[in-house]
Design an enzyme around this catalytic site. Structure first.
Site, PDB file in Angstrom:
ATOM      1  N   HIS A 291       0.902   0.144   6.468  1.00 37.08           N
ATOM      2  CA  HIS A 291      -0.391   0.268   5.785  1.00 37.08           C
ATOM      3  C   HIS A 291      -0.189   0.085   4.291  1.00 37.08           C
ATOM      4  CE1 HIS A 291      -3.425   3.003   3.697  1.00 37.08           C
ATOM      5  NE2 HIS A 291      -4.149   2.002   4.157  1.00 37.08           N
ATOM      6  N   SER A 292      -0.994  -0.782   3.668  1.00 35.88           N
ATOM      7  CA  SER A 292      -1.017  -0.925   2.222  1.00 35.88           C
ATOM      8  C   SER A 292       0.390  -1.221   1.675  1.00 35.88           C
ATOM      9  CB  SER A 292      -1.625   0.351   1.619  1.00 35.88           C
ATOM     10  OG  SER A 292      -1.983   0.170   0.281  1.00 35.88           O
ATOM     11  N   PHE A 293       0.925  -0.370   0.809  1.00 36.13           N
ATOM     12  CA  PHE A 293       2.263  -0.577   0.246  1.00 36.13           C
ATOM     13  C   PHE A 293       3.316  -0.718   1.349  1.00 36.13           C
ATOM     14  CE2 PHE A 293       6.268   1.268  -1.462  1.00 36.13           C
ATOM     15  CZ  PHE A 293       6.512   0.347  -2.483  1.00 36.13           C
TER      16      PHE A 293
ATOM     17  N   HIS B  69     -10.179   1.234   3.057  1.00 39.74           N
ATOM     18  CA  HIS B  69      -8.725   1.048   2.998  1.00 39.74           C
ATOM     19  C   HIS B  69      -7.981   1.977   3.960  1.00 39.74           C
ATOM     20  CE1 HIS B  69      -5.063  -0.444   1.247  1.00 39.74           C
ATOM     21  NE2 HIS B  69      -4.709   0.734   0.759  1.00 39.74           N
TER      22      HIS B  69
ATOM     23  N   SER C 127      -3.409  -4.798   4.248  1.00 39.59           N
ATOM     24  CA  SER C 127      -2.209  -5.004   3.444  1.00 39.59           C
ATOM     25  C   SER C 127      -1.918  -6.491   3.336  1.00 39.59           C
ATOM     26  CB  SER C 127      -1.033  -4.261   4.103  1.00 39.59           C
ATOM     27  OG  SER C 127       0.131  -4.366   3.323  1.00 39.59           O
TER      28      SER C 127
END
Length: 309
Positions: free
Chosen positions: A101-103, A281, A127
């Site tokens: 997820h994301s980073f 997000h 992401s």
């Protein structure tokens, strides 16, 4: 699949903490959380996923229950990529899938291009496999300078981190991250903070501050070259109200995600799937049922799934 076990994997600076669901006999999936989050990011999603896999959600160094890096060492993006290799070695995994997820997706994406033979499937939750420098060129040296200066400031101010009342800590988290709902914020703080007599203290290392200080922004040329190395079947789930850029001031610019998806389609062909879903997000935490069936179908099949819900 509500039951999970805690893992502690030795590294030279201490340990990487992780939590695991399912049987070790199942196909392994490494789950990577977002910036300043922790392994609890996956608590609501993994119980909804197919049971014939072994899910391990790790806390990156300096996050959650993992050890902080040794004094004097900053947190660089490449270090987090290296942590995946250390964890896979500790678990004796030669080949596995990654869900980030994301980073966590950006770190997992880079790992998948550096060690392509090790990654079977790559799932990116709101992401991108890389952070592109298109809007950042004039800032890159400033970020690297600020990262060093911030580390020195934290070292000079060494002392016990400030304790806050639980409700105050939660409100601060929600203020800094408007996409996290109250219930999910509490879940992240369960693993991200420790109770002391004066209240709650954040577990994360104070050297970790802003994502742009840690990210390695790469050029479109390097991005195009790296994606050609990918061997993994790749699924990108984009939330309609999610983030489109590391730096929120560029968030209205969807050009980078379009460039990235075009590159992935071009290099991977049928091995790439893009699904857009309603949500923000943190849709994998706030509405895990929105993404569970898509991920489940992707994990269990080599065939394509619908590109739009």
């Amino acid at each position: 699949m509500g039951l999970f076990s805690e893992l502690k994997l030795a590294v030279p600076w201490g340990h990487i903490a992780a939590k695991a669901w399912g049987s070790q006999k199942g196909s392994p999936i490494l789950c990577l959380h977002g910036w300043l989050d922790n392994a609890n990011s996956f608590d609501r999603l993994i119980p909804l996923l197919p049971r014939d896999f072994y899910y391990v959600a790790m806390d990156f160094g300096g996050h959650g229950l993992s050890s902080h890096y040794s004094p004097g060492l900053p947190y660089y993006y490449q270090n987090f990529v290296g942590e995946i290799r250390r964890v896979s070695a500790a678990l004796k995994w030669d080949r596995f899938s990654i869900m980030g997820h994301s980073f966590g997706g950006t770190v997992g994406g880079m790992f998948s291009c550096m060690f392509p033979e090790m990654v079977d499937k790559l799932i990116l939750l709101d992401s991108s496999p890389f952070a592109l420098d298109s809007n950042e060129l004039e800032n890159l040296l400033t970020y690297k300078r600020k990262a060093i200066e911030h580390t020195l400031l934290v070292e000079q101010a060494a002392g016990e981190p400030r304790a806050l009342r639980p409700q105050e800590m939660l409100q601060r988290l929600l203020k800094n991250n408007s996409h996290v709902g109250e219930e999910c914020g509490e879940l992240l703080l369960q693993r991200g903070a420790t109770q002391v007599p004066a209240g709650l203290v954040l577990n994360r290392d104070r050297r970790i501050a802003w994502p742009e200080h840690t990210f390695d922004f790469i050029s479109k040329e390097l991005c195009a070259h790296a994606i050609k190395k990918l061997q993994a079947h790749t699924l990108l789930i984009k939330a309609t109200e999610g983030f489109f850029d590391v730096r929120r001031e560029y968030d209205a610019d969807k050009g980078l995600i379009l460039f990235m998806t075009d590159q992935l389609k071009s290099a991977l062909g049928e091995r790439f799937q893009f699904v857009e879903i309603p949500g923000n997000h943190y849709v994998h935490m706030n509405q895990p049922d929105h993404v569970a069936s898509i991920i489940g179908s992707f994990l269990q099949s080599r065939n394509r799934i619908p590109g739009q819900l």
